[in-house]
Design a protein around this motif. Structure first.
Motif, PDB file in Angstrom:
ATOM      1  N   ASP A  22       0.856  -1.184   0.000  1.00  0.00           N
ATOM      2  CA  ASP A  22       0.000   0.000   0.000  1.00  0.00           C
ATOM      3  C   ASP A  22       0.892   1.234   0.000  1.00  0.00           C
ATOM      4  OD1 ASP A  22      -1.743   2.071   0.430  1.00  0.00           O
ATOM      5  OD2 ASP A  22      -2.582   1.290   2.297  1.00  0.00           O
ATOM      6  N   PRO A  23       0.885   2.018  -1.097  1.00  0.00           N
ATOM      7  CA  PRO A  23       1.757   3.200  -1.153  1.00  0.00           C
ATOM      8  C   PRO A  23       1.493   4.201  -0.040  1.00  0.00           C
ATOM      9  CG  PRO A  23       0.138   3.221  -2.941  1.00  0.00           C
ATOM     10  CD  PRO A  23       0.069   1.867  -2.316  1.00  0.00           C
ATOM     11  N   ASN A  24       0.282   4.172   0.539  1.00  0.00           N
ATOM     12  CA  ASN A  24      -0.032   5.100   1.625  1.00  0.00           C
ATOM     13  C   ASN A  24       0.773   4.816   2.885  1.00  0.00           C
ATOM     14  OD1 ASN A  24      -2.017   6.526   0.136  1.00  0.00           O
ATOM     15  ND2 ASN A  24      -3.495   4.896   0.534  1.00  0.00           N
ATOM     16  N   GLU A  25       1.389   3.622   2.940  1.00  0.00           N
ATOM     17  CA  GLU A  25       2.165   3.267   4.125  1.00  0.00           C
ATOM     18  C   GLU A  25       3.567   3.855   4.123  1.00  0.00           C
ATOM     19  OE1 GLU A  25       2.189  -0.941   4.574  1.00  0.00           O
ATOM     20  OE2 GLU A  25       0.042  -1.083   5.052  1.00  0.00           O
ATOM     21  N   PHE A  26       4.052   4.336   2.955  1.00  0.00           N
ATOM     22  CA  PHE A  26       5.413   4.854   2.967  1.00  0.00           C
ATOM     23  C   PHE A  26       5.642   6.084   2.086  1.00  0.00           C
ATOM     24  CE2 PHE A  26       6.368   3.238  -1.176  1.00  0.00           C
ATOM     25  CZ  PHE A  26       7.605   3.760  -1.548  1.00  0.00           C
ATOM     26  N   LEU A  27       4.758   6.346   1.124  1.00  0.00           N
ATOM     27  CA  LEU A  27       5.017   7.454   0.205  1.00  0.00           C
ATOM     28  C   LEU A  27       4.975   8.819   0.876  1.00  0.00           C
ATOM     29  CD1 LEU A  27       3.548   6.830  -3.359  1.00  0.00           C
ATOM     30  CD2 LEU A  27       5.906   7.252  -2.659  1.00  0.00           C
ATOM     31  N   HIS A  28       4.290   8.921   2.016  1.00  0.00           N
ATOM     32  CA  HIS A  28       4.284  10.200   2.729  1.00  0.00           C
ATOM     33  C   HIS A  28       5.668  10.527   3.290  1.00  0.00           C
ATOM     34  CE1 HIS A  28       3.681   7.105   5.775  1.00  0.00           C
ATOM     35  NE2 HIS A  28       4.095   7.954   6.690  1.00  0.00           N
ATOM     36  N   LEU A  29       6.554   9.543   3.298  1.00  0.00           N
ATOM     37  CA  LEU A  29       7.908   9.758   3.803  1.00  0.00           C
ATOM     38  C   LEU A  29       8.847  10.282   2.728  1.00  0.00           C
ATOM     39  CD1 LEU A  29       8.165   6.457   5.881  1.00  0.00           C
ATOM     40  CD2 LEU A  29       7.602   8.759   6.720  1.00  0.00           C
ATOM     41  N   LEU A  30       8.372  10.351   1.485  1.00  0.00           N
ATOM     42  CA  LEU A  30       9.160  10.870   0.369  1.00  0.00           C
ATOM     43  C   LEU A  30       8.372  11.991  -0.307  1.00  0.00           C
ATOM     44  CD1 LEU A  30      10.529   7.585  -1.264  1.00  0.00           C
ATOM     45  CD2 LEU A  30      11.846   9.279   0.019  1.00  0.00           C
ATOM     46  N   SER A  31       8.831  13.187  -0.160  1.00  0.00           N
ATOM     47  CA  SER A  31       8.137  14.349  -0.728  1.00  0.00           C
ATOM     48  C   SER A  31       8.565  14.551  -2.181  1.00  0.00           C
ATOM     49  CB  SER A  31       8.459  15.615   0.076  1.00  0.00           C
ATOM     50  OG  SER A  31       8.042  15.481   1.416  1.00  0.00           O
ATOM     51  N   ALA A  32       7.597  14.552  -3.074  1.00  0.00           N
ATOM     52  CA  ALA A  32       7.902  14.724  -4.500  1.00  0.00           C
ATOM     53  C   ALA A  32       8.243  16.180  -4.792  1.00  0.00           C
ATOM     54  CB  ALA A  32       6.718  14.283  -5.342  1.00  0.00           C
ATOM     55  N   TYR A  33       9.290  16.361  -5.606  1.00  0.00           N
ATOM     56  CA  TYR A  33       9.631  17.695  -6.083  1.00  0.00           C
ATOM     57  C   TYR A  33       9.067  17.848  -7.481  1.00  0.00           C
ATOM     58  CZ  TYR A  33      12.174  21.756  -7.747  1.00  0.00           C
ATOM     59  OH  TYR A  33      12.486  22.981  -8.267  1.00  0.00           O
ATOM     60  N   ASP A  34       8.048  18.716  -7.620  1.00  0.00           N
ATOM     61  CA  ASP A  34       7.428  18.978  -8.919  1.00  0.00           C
ATOM     62  C   ASP A  34       6.846  17.680  -9.491  1.00  0.00           C
ATOM     63  OD1 ASP A  34       6.547  20.487 -11.023  1.00  0.00           O
ATOM     64  OD2 ASP A  34       8.495  21.299 -11.564  1.00  0.00           O
ATOM     65  N   VAL A  35       6.531  17.698 -10.774  1.00  0.00           N
ATOM     66  CA  VAL A  35       5.936  16.540 -11.440  1.00  0.00           C
ATOM     67  C   VAL A  35       7.033  15.765 -12.169  1.00  0.00           C
ATOM     68  CG1 VAL A  35       3.712  17.660 -11.727  1.00  0.00           C
ATOM     69  CG2 VAL A  35       5.442  17.881 -13.518  1.00  0.00           C
TER      70      VAL A  35
END
Length: 315
Positions: A22-35
């Motif tokens: 589930d990407p919700n379990e870890f993606l909040h730990l990596l902040s995307a820069y732009d698209v």
């Protein structure tokens, strides 16, 4: 819709269903820069992420390392053995088989500093949970010595295209202090798997064919046709790549609280990284290959690596 089209869609859905996590379990730990950015005159897409910063102003390295370590079983252990553990749980109510698999997965990691296998865990998470590409080969399970790295690419994942072509994705992760060294080594390493000369790629394809990480008999039989050189489906395979490139970045930013001057500096740095990536792609004759590149600066790559090793329980 013809029976052939129905079958094609069915196999594609069956393969897609193998994606884990589930990407919700870890993606909040990596902040995307732009698209995501498609590099000019290439087939490469670059995604830049920074480690998220907590309320105390500290990059969430410990939480990210925990998420990476928790992926060890999915990354290392073939689905067949996980299914056996699930059956044992259902029959006995005991999780002992899962505990055994978890221990075995952690013991597969190299017992020594400088390993890139922490990067392989993060690459696995990104391939499965961001790109939605299920693993075809649990390569770590083929290790016979935990003091020796797995040779070849860091993973082989796949997706059935709408045109019936099997898209294979070779993964490569590099975590270095120097961004220049990381870019150079990453594309030098993945290049032989994606180039016109298929010798290096063929060795991995043999491993996939002999150790296909797929449980459904019907899907496995369908996929194996693509790895049979006597079958016309062997012509319906595309080579793709996914790279994770991590390196040190000073004055680590909080992406939610960027001052104007800091935002300008980061934009310049990201542009330099993208330019460097394109130059390495051109040098390795990879501009016409579909490659997804995850560019992840860290406050300290060595600290990240040690945090993952601690969570894995590797001495």
């Amino acid at each position: 819709m013809s029976d052939i089209e129905v079958a094609k869609d069915s196999f594609a859905e069956m393969l897609d269903s193998l994606v884990r996590g589930d990407p919700n379990e870890f993606l909040h730990l990596l902040s995307a820069y732009d698209v995501p950015l498609r590099l000019q005159d290439s087939m490469a897409t670059v995604r830049t992420h920074f480690v998220s910063v907590d309320a105390n102003g500290q990059p969430a390295i410990d939480l990210l390392a925990t998420a990476m370590a928790r992926a060890a079983m999915d990354f290392c252990i073939p689905r067949s053995r996980i299914e056996q553990a699930l059956k044992h749980l259902q029959e006995t109510g005991s999780t002992s088989q899962f505990s055994r698999l978890e221990q075995q997965a952690r013991e597969l990691f190299v017992d020594g500093d400088g390993t890139g296998e922490g990067g392989e865990l993060l690459l696995f998470l990104l391939m499965e949970q961001v790109l939605q590409l299920p693993q075809l080969l649990a390569k770590m399970s083929l290790k016979t010595n935990n003091n020796v790295h797995v040779h070849g690419s860091d993973g082989v994942h796949a997706k059935l295209g709408e045109d019936g072509v099997l898209d294979l994705y070779w993964g490569e992760s590099k975590l270095y202090k120097s961004s220049s060294d990381a870019f150079t080594d990453c594309f030098d390493s993945i290049g032989p798997f994606l180039g016109a000369d298929g010798d290096t790629r063929r060795r991995d394809l043999l491993l996939v064919r002999e150790n296909l990480n797929v449980q459904q008999d019907e899907l496995a039989a369908h996929l194996l046709q693509y790895f049979d050189e006597t079958n016309s489906k062997a012509l319906q395979v595309r080579w793709n790549g996914v790279c994770l490139i991590g390196f040190d970045y000073a004055a680590y930013p909080d992406m939610t609280k960027l001052a104007d001057a800091q935002e300008i500096e980061i934009a310049k740095a990201v542009k330099r990284w993208q330019t460097s990536i394109r130059a390495r792609l051109e040098k390795n004759v990879l501009l016409e290959v579909n490659i997804d590149v995850f560019c992840v600066p860290f406050p300290d790559v060595d600290a990240m690596r040690k945090a993952v090793r601690k969570k894995l329980g590797v001495a």
